[in-house]
Design an enzyme around this catalytic site. Structure first.
Site, PDB file in Angstrom:
ATOM      1  CG  ASP A  16      64.885   8.196  25.598  1.00 32.62           C
ATOM      2  OD1 ASP A  16      63.763   7.667  25.542  1.00 32.62           O
ATOM      3  OD2 ASP A  16      65.936   7.599  25.288  1.00 32.62           O
ATOM      4  CG  ASP A  35      63.381  11.063  33.062  1.00 32.20           C
ATOM      5  OD1 ASP A  35      62.563  11.022  34.003  1.00 32.20           O
ATOM      6  OD2 ASP A  35      63.229  10.419  32.014  1.00 32.20           O
ATOM      7  NE  ARG A  70      66.635  10.619  28.835  1.00 38.68           N
ATOM      8  CZ  ARG A  70      65.493  10.768  29.477  1.00 38.68           C
ATOM      9  NH1 ARG A  70      64.955   9.751  30.114  1.00 38.68           N
ATOM     10  NH2 ARG A  70      64.875  11.942  29.494  1.00 38.68           N
ATOM     11  CG  HIS A  82      63.136   5.369  36.261  1.00 39.43           C
ATOM     12  ND1 HIS A  82      64.430   5.612  36.653  1.00 39.43           N
ATOM     13  CD2 HIS A  82      63.138   5.383  34.914  1.00 39.43           C
ATOM     14  CE1 HIS A  82      65.184   5.769  35.583  1.00 39.43           C
ATOM     15  NE2 HIS A  82      64.429   5.621  34.513  1.00 39.43           N
ATOM     16  CB  CYS A 128      58.369  10.839  32.023  1.00 37.92           C
ATOM     17  SG  CYS A 128      57.900   9.259  32.640  1.00 37.92           S
TER      18      CYS A 128
HETATM   19  C1  CIR Z   1      64.391   6.158  29.348  1.00 37.73           C
HETATM   20  O1  CIR Z   1      64.521   4.936  29.416  1.00 37.73           O
HETATM   21  O2  CIR Z   1      65.157   6.936  29.892  1.00 37.73           O
HETATM   22  C2  CIR Z   1      63.189   6.694  28.582  1.00 37.73           C
HETATM   23  N1  CIR Z   1      62.960   5.881  27.427  1.00 37.73           N
HETATM   24  C3  CIR Z   1      61.972   6.697  29.436  1.00 37.73           C
HETATM   25  C4  CIR Z   1      62.105   7.608  30.602  1.00 37.73           C
HETATM   26  C5  CIR Z   1      60.892   7.617  31.413  1.00 37.73           C
HETATM   27  N2  CIR Z   1      60.985   8.545  32.443  1.00 37.73           N
HETATM   28  C6  CIR Z   1      60.533   8.320  33.667  1.00 37.73           C
HETATM   29  O3  CIR Z   1      60.122   7.242  34.013  1.00 37.73           O
HETATM   30  N3  CIR Z   1      60.579   9.381  34.478  1.00 37.73           N
END
Ligand code: CIR
Length: 270
Positions: A71, A77, A96, A172, A259
């Site tokens: 990711d 993030d 992550r 989020h 993101c």
């Molecule tokens: C996650 O679930 O962490 C990633 N697949 C997607 C993150 C998306 N980021 C965000 O909304 N800022």
């Protein structure tokens, strides 16, 4: 192309950091499995995204892909950059956890300073910044301990942190909203209905186009996920210069436009 509200530190940026998608993006986290993204198509959509930022006048540095972190293309993030100073965050997803450390050298190279959250959990996807406020929503990736640790850091950089409620069904906070100009947000009706946007004008996404909410404003343009024509038209009618970009592959792993960049302005850069 020009649009509303080109000025304001929340919508004007000279630089951005992005990270190229890795082949391991096929294993990216997702709340609901609608199929894995295609890594090649993701790379093509990411290239269009970078081109969209560059066309808006942003100097983009694309960091190398990190295969160990599926990711890691979602570079927003693990860090928050305010006025050129980076705060290294601690997003909640266990897979992550190493991304922040992997990002840190780039932050040290490109930012005017690097601070550490230190404790608790905060995910950049739960943060919406205006010119003077940092709105943070609690989620599986952001907890009260993290928000307490973030508050003095944000304060020291000249912003006021406000804790807002994110309905539990929203992954989020910023999954369902995006800043359009320093006084206006685009949001889904269900997030807007929580009353979290005090002091801001709200434009709502059209029914069935909730995924358009995660738009980004940069240097007089608003970048919106393609395939949401009614919302795009709504924004054009409100005077915004809309650019539509494909996000079909990011959407499969719960990602959107906001993101995939860390934005900042270099002092002295135009
Ligand atoms: C996650 O679930 O962490 C990633 N697949 C997607 C993150 C998306 N980021 C965000 O909304 N800022």
């Amino acid at each position: 192309m020009s649009g509303r509200a080109e000025r304001g530190r929340s919508v004007s940026f000279t630089h951005a950091l992005c990270r190229a998608p890795s082949s391991s993006i096929v294993e990216g986290l997702r709340a609901e499995d609608r199929g894995a993204p295609d890594a090649d198509v993701f790379r093509a959509e990411h290239a269009a995204y970078v081109a969209g930022l560059e066309a808006a006048g942003v100097a983009v540095t694309v960091l190398d892909p990190l295969e160990a972190f599926p990711d890691s293309v979602f570079v927003e993030d693990p860090a928050l950059v305010l006025d050129g100073v980076a705060i290294v965050l601690r997003p909640g997803a266990p897979s992550r956890a190493g991304e922040a450390a992997a990002l840190r050298p780039a932050l040290e190279r490109h930012c005017d300073g690097v601070l550490d959250l230190g404790r608790g959990l905060v995910d950049g996807g739960d943060i919406l910044c205006t010119d003077d406020r940092v709105l943070v929503g609690l989620s599986a990736g952001t907890d009260r301990d993290g928000v307490e640790a973030l508050t003095p850091l944000v304060d020291g950089l000249g912003y006021r942190l406000e804790l807002v409620g994110t309905p539990p069904e929203i992954l989020h906070f910023k999954t369902e909203c995006g800043l359009l100009d320093p006084e206006t947000v685009l949001a889904t009706p269900r997030l807007a209905a929580t009353g979290c946007f005090t002091g801001l004008r709200v434009i709502e996404t059209a029914t069935g186009e909730e995924a358009a909410a995660n738009a980004i404003a940069v240097n007089g343009r608003v970048l919106v996920s393609a395939g949401h024509p009614t919302t795009a038209e709504r924004l054009r009618e409100a005077g915004f210069a809309v650019v539509e970009l494909p996000t079909t592959q990011a959407a499969l792993v719960d990602g959107g436009l906001s993101c995939m960049w860390l934005r900042y302005s270099r002092r002295g850069a135009s």
